[in-house]
Design a protein around this motif. Structure first.
Motif, PDB file in Angstrom:
ATOM      1  N   VAL A 148      32.047 -31.983  -7.249  1.00 32.35           N
ATOM      2  CA  VAL A 148      32.448 -30.726  -7.776  1.00 32.35           C
ATOM      3  C   VAL A 148      31.349 -29.910  -7.933  1.00 32.35           C
ATOM      4  N   MET A 156      19.143 -27.320  -6.031  1.00 30.42           N
ATOM      5  CA  MET A 156      20.585 -28.076  -6.533  1.00 30.42           C
ATOM      6  C   MET A 156      20.343 -29.359  -5.833  1.00 30.42           C
ATOM      7  N   SER A 179      23.111 -19.665 -19.679  1.00 26.45           N
ATOM      8  CA  SER A 179      24.565 -19.811 -19.872  1.00 26.45           C
ATOM      9  C   SER A 179      25.283 -19.740 -18.512  1.00 26.45           C
ATOM     10  N   GLY A 182      26.400 -24.240 -15.240  1.00 29.15           N
ATOM     11  CA  GLY A 182      27.042 -25.707 -15.031  1.00 29.15           C
ATOM     12  C   GLY A 182      26.649 -27.019 -15.672  1.00 29.15           C
ATOM     13  N   GLU A 250      25.386 -27.306 -26.881  1.00 31.59           N
ATOM     14  CA  GLU A 250      24.809 -26.146 -27.774  1.00 31.59           C
ATOM     15  C   GLU A 250      23.861 -26.923 -28.705  1.00 31.59           C
ATOM     16  N   LEU A 331      29.844 -21.623  -2.941  1.00 30.02           N
ATOM     17  CA  LEU A 331      30.272 -21.480  -4.201  1.00 30.02           C
ATOM     18  C   LEU A 331      31.641 -20.578  -3.936  1.00 30.02           C
ATOM     19  N   ARG A 338      40.599 -22.559  -5.510  1.00 33.72           N
ATOM     20  CA  ARG A 338      41.184 -22.997  -7.112  1.00 33.72           C
ATOM     21  C   ARG A 338      41.607 -21.738  -7.846  1.00 33.72           C
ATOM     22  N   VAL A 367      27.232 -18.823 -12.741  1.00 34.32           N
ATOM     23  CA  VAL A 367      28.285 -19.386 -11.834  1.00 34.32           C
ATOM     24  C   VAL A 367      29.672 -18.794 -12.635  1.00 34.32           C
ATOM     25  N   GLU A 371      32.808 -16.623 -10.886  1.00 36.85           N
ATOM     26  CA  GLU A 371      34.050 -17.041 -11.073  1.00 36.85           C
ATOM     27  C   GLU A 371      34.981 -15.739 -11.634  1.00 36.85           C
TER      28      GLU A 371
HETATM   29  N1  LIG Z   1      27.608 -25.721  -9.198  1.00 33.81           N
HETATM   30  C1  LIG Z   1      28.809 -25.524  -9.512  1.00 33.81           C
HETATM   31  N2  LIG Z   1      29.786 -25.669  -8.736  1.00 33.81           N
HETATM   32  C2  LIG Z   1      30.775 -25.375  -8.985  1.00 33.81           C
HETATM   33  N3  LIG Z   1      31.422 -24.731 -10.186  1.00 33.81           N
HETATM   34  C3  LIG Z   1      30.075 -24.602 -11.046  1.00 33.81           C
HETATM   35  C4  LIG Z   1      29.099 -25.091 -10.667  1.00 33.81           C
HETATM   36  N4  LIG Z   1      28.353 -24.489 -11.848  1.00 33.81           N
HETATM   37  C5  LIG Z   1      29.178 -24.113 -12.967  1.00 33.81           C
HETATM   38  N5  LIG Z   1      30.492 -24.003 -12.252  1.00 33.81           N
HETATM   39  C6  LIG Z   1      31.727 -23.479 -13.013  1.00 33.81           C
HETATM   40  O1  LIG Z   1      31.073 -22.439 -13.646  1.00 33.81           O
HETATM   41  C7  LIG Z   1      31.659 -22.458 -14.943  1.00 33.81           C
HETATM   42  C8  LIG Z   1      30.860 -22.392 -16.219  1.00 33.81           C
HETATM   43  O2  LIG Z   1      30.047 -23.829 -16.047  1.00 33.81           O
HETATM   44  P1  LIG Z   1      29.842 -24.861 -17.442  1.00 33.81           P
HETATM   45  O3  LIG Z   1      30.785 -24.469 -18.410  1.00 33.81           O
HETATM   46  O4  LIG Z   1      29.547 -26.273 -17.147  1.00 33.81           O
HETATM   47  O5  LIG Z   1      28.505 -23.927 -17.664  1.00 33.81           O
HETATM   48  P2  LIG Z   1      27.511 -24.007 -18.933  1.00 33.81           P
HETATM   49  O6  LIG Z   1      25.989 -24.314 -18.423  1.00 33.81           O
HETATM   50  O7  LIG Z   1      27.861 -25.118 -19.980  1.00 33.81           O
HETATM   51  O8  LIG Z   1      27.574 -22.627 -19.748  1.00 33.81           O
HETATM   52  P3  LIG Z   1      27.240 -22.285 -21.207  1.00 33.81           P
HETATM   53  O9  LIG Z   1      25.928 -22.513 -21.544  1.00 33.81           O
HETATM   54  O10 LIG Z   1      27.814 -20.937 -21.288  1.00 33.81           O
HETATM   55  O11 LIG Z   1      28.217 -23.389 -22.309  1.00 33.81           O
HETATM   56  C9  LIG Z   1      32.654 -23.697 -14.957  1.00 33.81           C
HETATM   57  O12 LIG Z   1      33.925 -23.074 -14.698  1.00 33.81           O
HETATM   58  C10 LIG Z   1      32.211 -24.443 -13.852  1.00 33.81           C
HETATM   59  O13 LIG Z   1      33.027 -25.303 -13.454  1.00 33.81           O
END
Ligand SMILES: Nc1ncnc2c1ncn2[C@@H]1O[C@H](COP(=O)(O)OP(=O)(O)OP(=O)(O)O)[C@@H](O)[C@H]1O
Ligand SMILES: [Mg+2]
Length: 461
Positions: A148, A156, A179, A182, A250, A331, A338, A367, A371
């Protein structure tokens, strides 16, 4: 029993009480002198219907008269009675003169009544649990876990293979990155492809809760720990995550006093509930994530150095999207279906021009921002019944491009920035006019010779 003082009968009656064994004593004529509660329960009668009554009237298949007659001893005889399966030992009683004065029957429950029902219940639950574990396993089958996470860029690919490896160990993992890069996706995938996959994955947002709530959220509380505490207390996230993974999201925002408590748990794997006195042991794997620079926070005294070193065992630093722009087409390909499904739309294509536009942006929201922009673009396209996303569906990016140039050029002189802007504008209009220079000059309000000079300067000719 003839010749037994009544006190003695009472003493014997007390002595024979035993919840797992039915015991009955008859006199030489077969009348019940002593019977314990378990025996009375087995035969399904009241005490009055048993004590002093002839044994065959109490239970018609009793073998005790046979013992009185023959003086035999029966050891571990199978005896079904009143729906129970019993193992009975029977023997005669003699006085010191050697005369037979009675007989004893001791019946051991084979079915153990409630215990058997309980055992069956446990077996049923275990079966049910196995079923759900299998169901969960098939949903989160490890082979899909890291799939996923989209990304074939070398950064990556390296990160994914490192995460896959570390998933198999129980090591603490620290996930860093801007932020929307992923981090949560990685944390999930690591858990799902680890040997702990069938146990809970519990996320705690350390930034979302005030300090006093965070402690009971993490460690739970005992009944009466504070006003409003729930009856019977409440387990914390650490207890809920037992055998699984706790995801401390966090973590850079965790208040200092909580950091001290967390450090103790990481060292001892043991803690106390709020208001509790006995330590609770847990077996949890820790994954922490932050978009802060923890080293800086340590320097500023906002994050404990010792906790930082504890967490800093395996670090997965997720690169921002602008450092892997080559992943954008993949991506988009993964995100579009989706979104179409969620929005009930059917926008399946993206023009190469739009992809180029996406690849030029600097993606501060990574990402997640991609989206969001795609969702907005799909909505725009769908309004006009268009099946393909083109540059015009990303109006904010077209504006943003100029901003990008300025952001990228931050710190350079105004003249540099103006040049960049000039170059970009000429390039765009050239493209728009299909490289018709006369038209480009006209659209930009330039004299032909000025345009030629600039084309040469910027190497755009
Ligand atoms: N490499 C990836 N492939 C597919 N979807 C991704 C990828 N990286 C992030 N996403 C999508 O982007 C969105 C943000 O990812 P995620 O919540 O994991 O980020 P995060 O780093 O935890 O951000 P934050 O610091 O704001 O909490 C999610 O919907 C996730 O599914
Ligand atoms: Mg997150």
């Amino acid at each position: 029993m003839e010749g037994w003082p009544s006190d003695f009968v009472q003493i014997v009656a007390a002595l024979v009480q035993n919840p797992y064994m039915g015991i009955v004593i008859v006199d030489k004529n077969g009348y019940v002198t002593v019977a314990n509660d378990t025996y009375i329960h087995i035969v399904g009668k009241t005490r009055d219907e048993v004590i002093g009554k002839y044994i065959m009237d109490v239970t018609s298949n009793s073998q005790l008269p046979k013992i009185l007659e023959t003086g035999e001893v029966h050891i571990a005889d199978y005896w079904p009675c009143n729906g129970h399966d019993l193992i009975v030992t029977r023997f005669p009683i003699y006085n010191k003169e050697g005369d037979l004065i009675g007989a004893v029957g001791k019946s051991l429950f084979l079915d153990l009544g409630d215990a058997k029902a309980l055992a069956k219940k446990v077996a049923d639950l275990e079966e049910e649990l196995a079923f759900y574990r299998d169901a969960i396993k098939s949903v989160f089958s490890p082979k899909y876990c890291f799939d996923v996470i989209v990304g074939k860029s070398s950064k990556m690919a390296r990160l994914k293979s490192m995460a896959e490896q570390v998933a198999q160990t129980g090591s603490t993992v620290l996930i860093t990155g801007e932020s929307g890069t992923g981090k949560e996706l990685f944390a999930h995938s690591i858990h799902r492809s680890s040997p702990r996959a069938h146990y809970p994955f519990v996320r705690v947002n350390c930034a979302a809760l005030p300090e006093h709530l965070l402690e009971s959220e993490l460690f739970g509380y005992e009944e009466g720990a504070f006003t409003g505490a729930r009856k019977g207390g409440k387990p914390g996230k650490f207890e809920l995550a037992n055998k699984g993974t706790i995801f401390l999201d966090e973590i850079g925002d965790m208040p200092l006093p909580m950091q001290a408590k967390l450090l103790t748990v990481l060292q001892e794997r043991e803690f106390e509930r709020v208001g509790g006195t006995k330590p609770v042991r847990v077996d949890v794997r820790i994954i922490a994530a932050t978009n802060c620079n923890l080293e800086n926070l340590v320097e500023q005294g906002k994050f404990r150095a010792d906790l930082y070193y504890r967490l800093n065992v395996v670090v997965l630093d997720i690169p921002p999207l602008r450092e892997r722009l080559e992943d954008i087409p993949l991506l988009v390909q993964a995100i579009l279906p989706r979104l179409n499904q969620r929005l009930n739309t059917n926008v399946t294509n993206v023009s190469s021009e739009a992809i180029q536009l996406l690849r030029k942006y600097h993606w501060p929201g990574n990402v997640r921002e991609l989206e969001n922009l795609l969702e907005r673009a799909i909505n725009l396209a769908d309004l006009n019944n268009e099946k393909q996303l083109t540059a015009k569906h990303f109006p904010s990016l077209q504006k943003q491009n100029i901003e990008n140039i300025l952001i990228d050029k931050k710190g350079e002189t105004l003249a540099d920035a103006v040049e960049q802007l000039e170059k970009e504008m000429i390039r765009q209009v050239l493209k728009q006019t299909n490289y018709n220079k006369a038209q480009t000059a006209k659209l930009l309000g330039l004299h032909g010779s000025v345009l030629y000079r600039k084309l040469k300067k910027y190497n755009l000719g």
